[in-house]
Design a protein around this motif. Structure first.
Motif, PDB file in Angstrom:
ATOM      1  N   PRO A 148      -0.943   1.619  -3.000  1.00  0.00           N
ATOM      2  CA  PRO A 148      -0.583   0.508  -2.116  1.00  0.00           C
ATOM      3  C   PRO A 148      -0.391   0.995  -0.684  1.00  0.00           C
ATOM      4  O   PRO A 148       0.314   1.985  -0.448  1.00  0.00           O
ATOM      5  CB  PRO A 148       0.736   0.002  -2.711  1.00  0.00           C
ATOM      6  N   THR A 149      -1.016   0.311   0.240  1.00  0.00           N
ATOM      7  CA  THR A 149      -1.071   0.790   1.615  1.00  0.00           C
ATOM      8  C   THR A 149      -0.527  -0.255   2.580  1.00  0.00           C
ATOM      9  O   THR A 149      -0.835  -1.444   2.464  1.00  0.00           O
ATOM     10  CB  THR A 149      -2.523   1.142   1.997  1.00  0.00           C
ATOM     11  N   ILE A 150       0.285   0.217   3.524  1.00  0.00           N
ATOM     12  CA  ILE A 150       0.815  -0.636   4.584  1.00  0.00           C
ATOM     13  C   ILE A 150       0.089  -0.269   5.867  1.00  0.00           C
ATOM     14  O   ILE A 150       0.216   0.843   6.371  1.00  0.00           O
ATOM     15  CB  ILE A 150       2.337  -0.441   4.746  1.00  0.00           C
TER      16      ILE A 150
ATOM     17  N   TYR B 263      -7.937  -5.392   2.366  1.00  0.00           N
ATOM     18  CA  TYR B 263      -7.211  -5.011   1.160  1.00  0.00           C
ATOM     19  C   TYR B 263      -6.278  -6.131   0.708  1.00  0.00           C
ATOM     20  O   TYR B 263      -5.594  -6.751   1.524  1.00  0.00           O
ATOM     21  CB  TYR B 263      -6.443  -3.706   1.407  1.00  0.00           C
ATOM     22  N   ASP B 264      -6.263  -6.360  -0.587  1.00  0.00           N
ATOM     23  CA  ASP B 264      -5.604  -7.524  -1.172  1.00  0.00           C
ATOM     24  C   ASP B 264      -4.129  -7.256  -1.461  1.00  0.00           C
ATOM     25  O   ASP B 264      -3.779  -6.209  -2.015  1.00  0.00           O
ATOM     26  CB  ASP B 264      -6.316  -7.906  -2.479  1.00  0.00           C
ATOM     27  N   GLU B 265      -3.303  -8.220  -1.088  1.00  0.00           N
ATOM     28  CA  GLU B 265      -1.870  -8.104  -1.373  1.00  0.00           C
ATOM     29  C   GLU B 265      -1.614  -8.060  -2.877  1.00  0.00           C
ATOM     30  O   GLU B 265      -0.607  -7.502  -3.326  1.00  0.00           O
ATOM     31  CB  GLU B 265      -1.117  -9.269  -0.737  1.00  0.00           C
ATOM     32  N   LYS B 266      -2.519  -8.634  -3.670  1.00  0.00           N
ATOM     33  CA  LYS B 266      -2.372  -8.595  -5.122  1.00  0.00           C
ATOM     34  C   LYS B 266      -2.396  -7.155  -5.649  1.00  0.00           C
ATOM     35  O   LYS B 266      -1.852  -6.872  -6.713  1.00  0.00           O
ATOM     36  CB  LYS B 266      -3.482  -9.405  -5.788  1.00  0.00           C
ATOM     37  N   ASP B 267      -3.033  -6.277  -4.899  1.00  0.00           N
ATOM     38  CA  ASP B 267      -3.089  -4.859  -5.279  1.00  0.00           C
ATOM     39  C   ASP B 267      -1.966  -4.061  -4.640  1.00  0.00           C
ATOM     40  O   ASP B 267      -1.965  -2.819  -4.700  1.00  0.00           O
ATOM     41  CB  ASP B 267      -4.443  -4.260  -4.887  1.00  0.00           C
ATOM     42  N   GLY B 268      -1.034  -4.757  -4.004  1.00  0.00           N
ATOM     43  CA  GLY B 268       0.117  -4.089  -3.408  1.00  0.00           C
ATOM     44  C   GLY B 268      -0.012  -3.787  -1.932  1.00  0.00           C
ATOM     45  O   GLY B 268       0.942  -3.321  -1.307  1.00  0.00           O
ATOM     46  N   HIS B 269      -1.172  -4.042  -1.343  1.00  0.00           N
ATOM     47  CA  HIS B 269      -1.384  -3.693   0.064  1.00  0.00           C
ATOM     48  C   HIS B 269      -0.701  -4.704   0.988  1.00  0.00           C
ATOM     49  O   HIS B 269      -0.647  -5.896   0.682  1.00  0.00           O
ATOM     50  CB  HIS B 269      -2.876  -3.619   0.359  1.00  0.00           C
TER      51      HIS B 269
END
Length: 322
Positions: A256-258, A272-278
């Protein structure tokens, strides 16, 4: 680095459409190593900066007997290399004189799309409709043993580790060093996280300035080979980065990347999808998307507070705890 990573969904789509094909990827050193052990790349040709090195690449292309060549970069040298491949189908952008090197050109639609989708549009002449659009690189089992490096640096593998990358290619894309320092301290004191800073070549002074502003004690990082850095990122609970190539490396290994964005275009460069933690950190200002590499005011970066980024970390931790 980021450009290569963002082309990997295209490689997957090509491989699935032509399962018996042999795919060659031509790119510059040292970023060619990102594609080592990639399931959809059969051969890597690394472009060297020397004259003889480039002549050698031309020879390899001429002897390659390629059927299809796709130019995703579009500069004069890339267009020429595409033509020299001798491929019957040559796909590239509709750029002035360079378009004559291609048999099929992709016209700009002038609509906003992610960098991933931009590359995937180059498959239209082949009538390929991609299913998966997540960039990825492959870390081998041996490389995945990054815990040895982390243990050596004093990290407890039973506690979560978060990465912070305060650097970027262009000064205008760098969040403030003192805020990176305050964020790192806050992650330790309020969330009991272990923080590992990362840096690229020439960023030593920047990282030192960040560490000098920290109350907590953090180790001075070293410049790591790209694949080792990716393997270490894979062990992290999250990775915080400015808009730069290293930011793309973490999601490519599933971390997960910010992404902290200022003058750039997150709708293009943060696919990158927020569903994947990004998580994206970005404030829309009147001067947003200025594309400036240098800025005296840095209003867009100054508008991002420590709490803004910390909140995004909390969102990732909520998912991790569940």
């Amino acid at each position: 680095m980021g450009d290569i990573i963002l082309t990997t969904p295209l490689l997957q789509a090509l491989s699935k459409a032509y399962p018996d094909a042999k795919i060659t990827y031509v790119t510059e050193e040292p970023f060619h190593q990102l594609l080592e052990n990639h399931p959809y790349v059969d051969r890597i040709i690394a472009l060297k900066k020397t004259t003889w090195g480039q002549i050698e690449v031309i020879g390899k292309l001429i002897c390659g007997r390629y059927d299809i060549a796709i130019d995703l970069f579009g500069n004069p040298r890339a267009a020429l290399l595409t033509w020299l491949s001798g491929a019957k189908i040559r796909i590239g952008g509709d750029f002035r004189g360079r378009k004559h090197f291609y048999t099929h050109t992709i016209k700009s639609s002038h609509e906003t799309k992610t960098a991933v989708q931009f590359h995937l549009d180059y498959l239209k002449p082949l009538n390929i409709e991609p299913v998966e659009k997540k960039p990825f690189i492959v870390i081998t089992e041996e490389e995945s043993r990054a815990e040895y490096y982390l243990k050596e640096k004093g990290f407890d593998l039973d506690r979560p580790i978060i990465g912070i990358h305060p650097g970027a290619t262009w000064p205008a894309k760098k969040w403030l060093p003192e805020r990176f320092a305050a964020l790192a301290d806050k992650l330790v004191t309020e969330k009991s996280l272990q923080v590992l800073f990362t840096m690229g070549p020439g960023e030593e002074d920047l990282v030192k300035s960040v560490l000098s502003g920290c109350r907590e004690k953090f180790i001075m990082p070293e410049v790591l080979p790209l694949r080792q850095l990716a393997a270490i990122q894979k062990k992290m609970i999250a990775f915080i980065s400015n808009d730069c190539g290293v930011m793309h490396l973490a999601p490519a290994v599933g971390t997960p990347t910010i992404g902290i964005f200022g003058p750039g275009e997150p709708e293009i460069w943060f696919p990158y999808d927020e569903k994947d933690g990004h998580q994206l950190v970005y404030h829309e200002l009147d001067c947003s998307r200025c594309h400036q590499d240098f800025c005296d005011k840095l209003d867009c970066m100054k508008s991002i507070t420590v709490d803004d980024v910390f909140y995004k970390v909390e969102k990732i931790l909520e998912k991790y705890d569940n």
